[in-house]
Design an enzyme around this catalytic site. Structure first.
Site, mmCIF file in Angstrom:
data_model
loop_
_atom_site.group_PDB
_atom_site.id
_atom_site.type_symbol
_atom_site.label_atom_id
_atom_site.label_comp_id
_atom_site.label_asym_id
_atom_site.label_seq_id
_atom_site.Cartn_x
_atom_site.Cartn_y
_atom_site.Cartn_z
ATOM 1 N N HIS A 55 18.139 12.435 8.189
ATOM 2 C CA HIS A 55 17.426 11.479 7.585
ATOM 3 C C HIS A 55 18.163 10.829 6.371
ATOM 4 O O HIS A 55 17.502 9.757 5.898
ATOM 5 C CB HIS A 55 16.355 12.357 6.870
ATOM 6 N N ASP A 81 17.140 17.755 12.118
ATOM 7 C CA ASP A 81 17.467 17.086 10.824
ATOM 8 C C ASP A 81 19.083 17.355 10.422
ATOM 9 O O ASP A 81 19.264 17.477 9.393
ATOM 10 C CB ASP A 81 16.712 17.316 9.327
ATOM 11 N N SER A 155 19.727 15.752 -0.425
ATOM 12 C CA SER A 155 19.964 15.971 1.065
ATOM 13 C C SER A 155 21.245 15.977 1.527
ATOM 14 O O SER A 155 22.068 15.185 1.285
ATOM 15 C CB SER A 155 18.955 14.657 1.608
#
Length: 214
Positions: A55, A81, A155
């Site tokens: 992402h 992911d 992230s």
């Protein structure tokens, strides 16, 4: 608390964790000044391959690691992911090893990243906590639940144990439901899921030897 010996490990990994800027723009100067996404990553081998979250790169056509180079040869696994990119200038850079032994409930962990990079300082941020569950949200076995505080921009960063081996990749934050605000309920993609991703793409990596575990 984290053992005193983790201090040197934290310092070492702080220099290995990478800030990633991604953009849908094609002009290099524009992409540097107007990133549409930012996240973190880390090298998994000496050939310049780095991993992050899918992402982080979603909808982008260009990515770069400041002071190192642009990312090429993108490999995306949206289901888990995960993403791998080969960074120009990344060959020979220090890399992290993945943990071989299975993680344990209560293990002390640390997360590295560059959250809120447009507001906070541009230096690495380190947070510590524990593995709260060996299973993610809705009994998803691909993830670990950790109390290590994560913020937007964390992230793709490494989550490591006391030996410096990667247990997972920071991927999600649970903020709560309705009027209830959750506290330190965060998730990381497990390192064994990352291993399978790398193996299926023939990307080299190293596992931390069992003898090096706590």
């Amino acid at each position: 608390t984290i053992a005193p010996g983790l201090g040197s490990i934290m310092l070492r990994i702080a220099f290995i964790s990478l800030g990633i800027l991604a953009s849908a723009l094609t002009g290099a100067a524009q992409a540097q000044s107007n990133p549409s996404s930012s996240g973190n990553g880390f090298f998994v081998n000496a050939d310049g391959w780095a991993v992050t979250n899918a992402h982080v790169l979603e909808g982008c056509t260009r990515a770069s690691v400041p002071t190192i180079g642009v990312a090429t040869d993108w490999i995306i696994d949206r289901q888990n992911d995960l993403a791998a990119v080969k960074v120009v200038g990344g060959a020979g850079k220090p890399f992290l090893r993945l943990r071989g032994p299975a993680p344990r409930l209560g293990d002390e962990v640390a997360a590295f990243g560059y959250p809120f990079s447009d507001f906070l300082s541009d230096s690495i941020k380190i947070t510590t906590g524990n593995i709260n569950s060996l299973i993610g949200a809705q009994n998803d076995t691909r993830f670990l639940q950790i109390s290590t505080p994560l913020q937007p921009g964390n992230s793709g960063g490494p989550v490591v144990d006391r030996s410096g081996a990667v247990l997972g990749i920071a991927t999600a934050v649970f903020s709560g439901r309705g009027d209830f605000v959750a506290q330190n309920v965060n998730f990381a993609v497990r390192s064994n899921v990352l291993e399978m991703f790398l193996q299926s793409r023939s990307i080299k990596y190293e596992a931390w030897p069992t003898s090096g575990d706590e």
